[in-house]
Design a protein around this motif. Structure first.
Motif, PDB file in Angstrom:
ATOM      1  N   ARG A  34       0.904  -1.113  -0.056  1.00 35.53           N
ATOM      2  CA  ARG A  34      -0.038   0.080   0.039  1.00 35.53           C
ATOM      3  C   ARG A  34       0.940   1.331   0.029  1.00 35.53           C
ATOM      4  N   ARG A  35       1.963   1.394   0.660  1.00 37.22           N
ATOM      5  CA  ARG A  35       2.754   2.301   0.720  1.00 37.22           C
ATOM      6  C   ARG A  35       3.908   2.167  -0.459  1.00 37.22           C
ATOM      7  N   ILE A  36       3.619   2.430  -1.662  1.00 31.87           N
ATOM      8  CA  ILE A  36       4.488   2.421  -2.841  1.00 31.87           C
ATOM      9  C   ILE A  36       5.051   3.808  -3.104  1.00 31.87           C
ATOM     10  N   ALA A  37       6.355   3.839  -3.286  1.00 32.31           N
ATOM     11  CA  ALA A  37       7.068   4.894  -3.668  1.00 32.31           C
ATOM     12  C   ALA A  37       7.335   4.946  -4.989  1.00 32.31           C
ATOM     13  N   PHE A  38       7.725   6.255  -5.682  1.00 36.06           N
ATOM     14  CA  PHE A  38       8.094   6.387  -6.974  1.00 36.06           C
ATOM     15  C   PHE A  38       9.163   7.246  -7.046  1.00 36.06           C
ATOM     16  N   LEU A  39      10.387   6.647  -7.706  1.00 34.61           N
ATOM     17  CA  LEU A  39      11.567   7.169  -7.940  1.00 34.61           C
ATOM     18  C   LEU A  39      11.797   7.845  -9.297  1.00 34.61           C
ATOM     19  N   GLY A  40      11.830   9.073  -9.632  1.00 34.84           N
ATOM     20  CA  GLY A  40      11.970   9.652 -10.998  1.00 34.84           C
ATOM     21  C   GLY A  40      12.960  10.663 -11.022  1.00 34.84           C
ATOM     22  N   GLY A  41      13.138  11.090 -12.436  1.00 36.62           N
ATOM     23  CA  GLY A  41      13.971  11.981 -12.793  1.00 36.62           C
ATOM     24  C   GLY A  41      13.469  12.937 -13.965  1.00 36.62           C
ATOM     25  N   PRO A  42      14.619  13.690 -14.532  1.00 31.13           N
ATOM     26  CA  PRO A  42      13.911  14.398 -15.535  1.00 31.13           C
ATOM     27  C   PRO A  42      13.488  13.641 -16.792  1.00 31.13           C
ATOM     28  N   LEU A  63       7.770   2.788   4.034  1.00 35.91           N
ATOM     29  CA  LEU A  63       7.596   2.223   2.636  1.00 35.91           C
ATOM     30  C   LEU A  63       7.764   0.636   2.508  1.00 35.91           C
ATOM     31  N   SER A  64       6.888   0.065   1.361  1.00 35.94           N
ATOM     32  CA  SER A  64       6.958  -1.375   1.426  1.00 35.94           C
ATOM     33  C   SER A  64       7.559  -1.684  -0.300  1.00 35.94           C
ATOM     34  N   ALA A  65       7.375  -0.765  -1.234  1.00 38.60           N
ATOM     35  CA  ALA A  65       7.714  -1.057  -2.574  1.00 38.60           C
ATOM     36  C   ALA A  65       8.190   0.241  -3.388  1.00 38.60           C
ATOM     37  N   VAL A  66       8.949   0.208  -4.162  1.00 43.30           N
ATOM     38  CA  VAL A  66       9.372   1.201  -5.027  1.00 43.30           C
ATOM     39  C   VAL A  66       9.190   0.914  -6.590  1.00 43.30           C
TER      40      VAL A  66
END
Length: 359
Positions: free
Chosen positions: A213-221, A267-270
């Motif tokens: 449920r606590r899913i993170a997003f790791l982004g860039g330009p 968080l549990s997922a990325v």
């Protein structure tokens, strides 16, 4: 050495004028009998048109440009392979440049290509739409690959409305008309993109199915479309502390991933929006003694060779990099700036060992 056949040799052997040979070889009008005779003679004499002469008559140097943010990025290397393969089959040289994700450096390279009279360009853009205006005014045919130029945000624009508009365009639905006093969207330019929305949505749905449920997003330009798709997929309200961006470099990606893991141990997922970010997430998790997938599950956008060699192998959203480059080169060779056309390529979730059930 044998003398190379000229267009005059072909004309004399075929019994036609030089202008007729030129017209046939450039795809112009001619009777079926004349066309067949000229092509047969040209093949017998192994006649090859002079690229230099043809380009001087058309007032261009020939060839095409290719601009990517990072030549060491495996995905962009795959894209470049596709462009080069298509260009090679068409007998076209390619001028390759790296922008380092810097809009100013991108503008300098565009100016250099214009000075060299290169009039066809494939680009993974770094700058905003306005920075491409000089190239388009100069008559350059531009096809964007992987992503579109960023649109400058109008004053007082609602971010949620902008995200909805982008997603509507991805689905082929006409965007709502501009508000009073706001200019309409500029004409669309040819592009070859992966279906980011479907890829991100499938990944989030997969993680949700594992109990995360606590899913993170790791982004860039350049990941605006992907983060919009992520926000839509996780639904409201979005925990903005779980949406983190790096600036594009490997050091910045590592800092973003490490900071995310340390600031949000719950968080549990990325979902990492690119292979450089995925690499950073793997390294940061290792440094922080986070076990994948026992402590944190990881999905990475881009299926690159090293992803399968990780321990455990990474679950990825695969996009066809080489095909994207090839299709972009086909578009830039065919369009001639006459009519915009875009291609959307499918993505695929490849499940490996980096995701597990929420514990």
């Amino acid at each position: 050495m044998e003398k190379r056949a000229t267009i005059k040799d072909v004309a004399e052997a075929a019994g036609v004028g030089v202008a007729t040979v030129s017209r046939v070889l450039s795809g112009g009008s001619a009777s079926p009998q004349t066309r067949e005779r000229v092509l047969t003679v040209a093949a017998q004499l192994d006649y090859r048109p002079s690229a230099l002469g043809r380009n001087l008559r058309q007032r261009r140097t020939g060839g095409m440009g290719l601009l990517v943010p990072d030549l060491t990025d495996t995905f962009y290397a795959q894209l470049a392979e596709g462009v080069l393969a298509c260009a090679r089959s068409a007998g076209e040289p390619v001028v390759l440049g790296s922008t380092a994700g810097d809009p100013e450096q991108e503008a300098e390279l565009i100016g250099m290509l214009l000075e060299q009279s290169v009039d066809r360009l494939i680009a993974v853009p770094s700058g905003e739409e306005d920075s491409w205006a000089p190239a388009l005014r100069a008559g350059m045919t531009v096809v964007f690959a992987d992503r579109l130029p960023a649109r400058p945000a109008p004053e007082e624009e609602d971010p949620a409305a902008a995200a909805v508009g982008d997603l509507m365009l991805l689905d082929g639905i006409a965007a709502p008309p501009p508000a009073p006093g706001r200019s309409a969207e500029p004409p669309a330019l040819p592009s070859v993109l992966a279906d980011d929305r479907a890829g991100i949505r499938t990944a989030v749905r997969y993680l949700r199915g594992l109990g995360h449920r606590r899913i993170a997003f790791l982004g860039g330009p350049g990941h605006g479309r992907r983060v919009s798709a992520f926000r839509e997929a996780v639904g409201s309200p979005v925990d903005e502390e779980l949406v983190v961006f790096g600036t594009g470099s490997r050091d910045s990606a590592y800092a973003a991933a490490s900071g995310l893991f340390q600031s949000r141990p719950d968080l549990s997922a990325v979902v990492a929006a690119g292979n450089v970010l995925g690499e950073a997430a793997v390294l940061a998790a290792r440094e922080l003694d986070l076990r994948v997938p026992r402590d944190v599950s990881l999905v990475m956008y881009d299926d690159v060779p090293w992803a399968e060699l990780c321990s455990p192998p990474l679950t990825v959203i695969a996009q066809p990099g080489r095909d994207m480059g090839y299709r972009a080169a086909e578009l830039v060779l065919r369009s001639g700036g006459r009519r915009a056309r875009s291609v959307m390529l499918p993505t695929e979730l490849i499940v490996r060992g980096s995701c597990g059930p929420r514990r």
